[in-house]
Motif scaffolding. Structure first.
Motif, short mmCIF file in Angstrom:
data_model
loop_
_atom_site.label_atom_id
_atom_site.label_comp_id
_atom_site.label_asym_id
_atom_site.label_seq_id
_atom_site.Cartn_x
_atom_site.Cartn_y
_atom_site.Cartn_z
N ALA A 16 0.83 -1.19 0.00
CA ALA A 16 0.00 0.00 0.00
C ALA A 16 0.87 1.25 0.00
CB ALA A 16 -0.92 0.00 1.21
N PRO A 21 -4.16 4.08 1.85
CA PRO A 21 -4.26 2.63 2.06
C PRO A 21 -5.07 1.90 1.00
CG PRO A 21 -5.65 3.82 3.61
CD PRO A 21 -4.82 4.84 2.90
N ASN A 22 -5.87 2.62 0.22
CA ASN A 22 -6.66 1.97 -0.84
C ASN A 22 -5.91 1.86 -2.16
OD1 ASN A 22 -8.84 1.63 0.87
ND2 ASN A 22 -9.71 3.60 0.35
N ILE A 24 -2.73 0.17 -3.93
CA ILE A 24 -1.72 -0.88 -3.77
C ILE A 24 -0.84 -0.91 -5.02
CG2 ILE A 24 -1.34 -3.36 -3.50
CD1 ILE A 24 -4.04 -3.46 -2.05
N ALA A 48 -5.46 -6.43 -0.46
CA ALA A 48 -6.73 -5.74 -0.71
C ALA A 48 -7.86 -6.31 0.15
CB ALA A 48 -7.12 -5.84 -2.18
#
Length: 54
Positions: A16, A21-22, A24, A48
């Motif tokens: 990440a 954090p969303n 990758i 994920a």
């Protein structure tokens, strides 16, 4: 054709993005993506999905 994303230390980037954090990242497999792609895909799916390392 053109540049490919790789790093000087030859290690791939899988994880990440700090602060996002969303998002990758999964690149830098040193031109052997055909053979390492399935394992990378599994690692990204685990990240994920929040699955801990096995």
């Amino acid at each position: 054709m053109g540049h490919r994303p790789s790093l000087p230390d030859s290690l791939p980037v899988i994880g990440a993005v700090p602060g996002f954090p969303n998002v990758i990242l999964a690149f830098g497999r040193q031109h052997i993506g055909l053979t390492t792609g399935p394992k990378t895909g599994r690692l990204v799916a685990q990240l994920a999905g929040g699955v801990p390392d096995i």
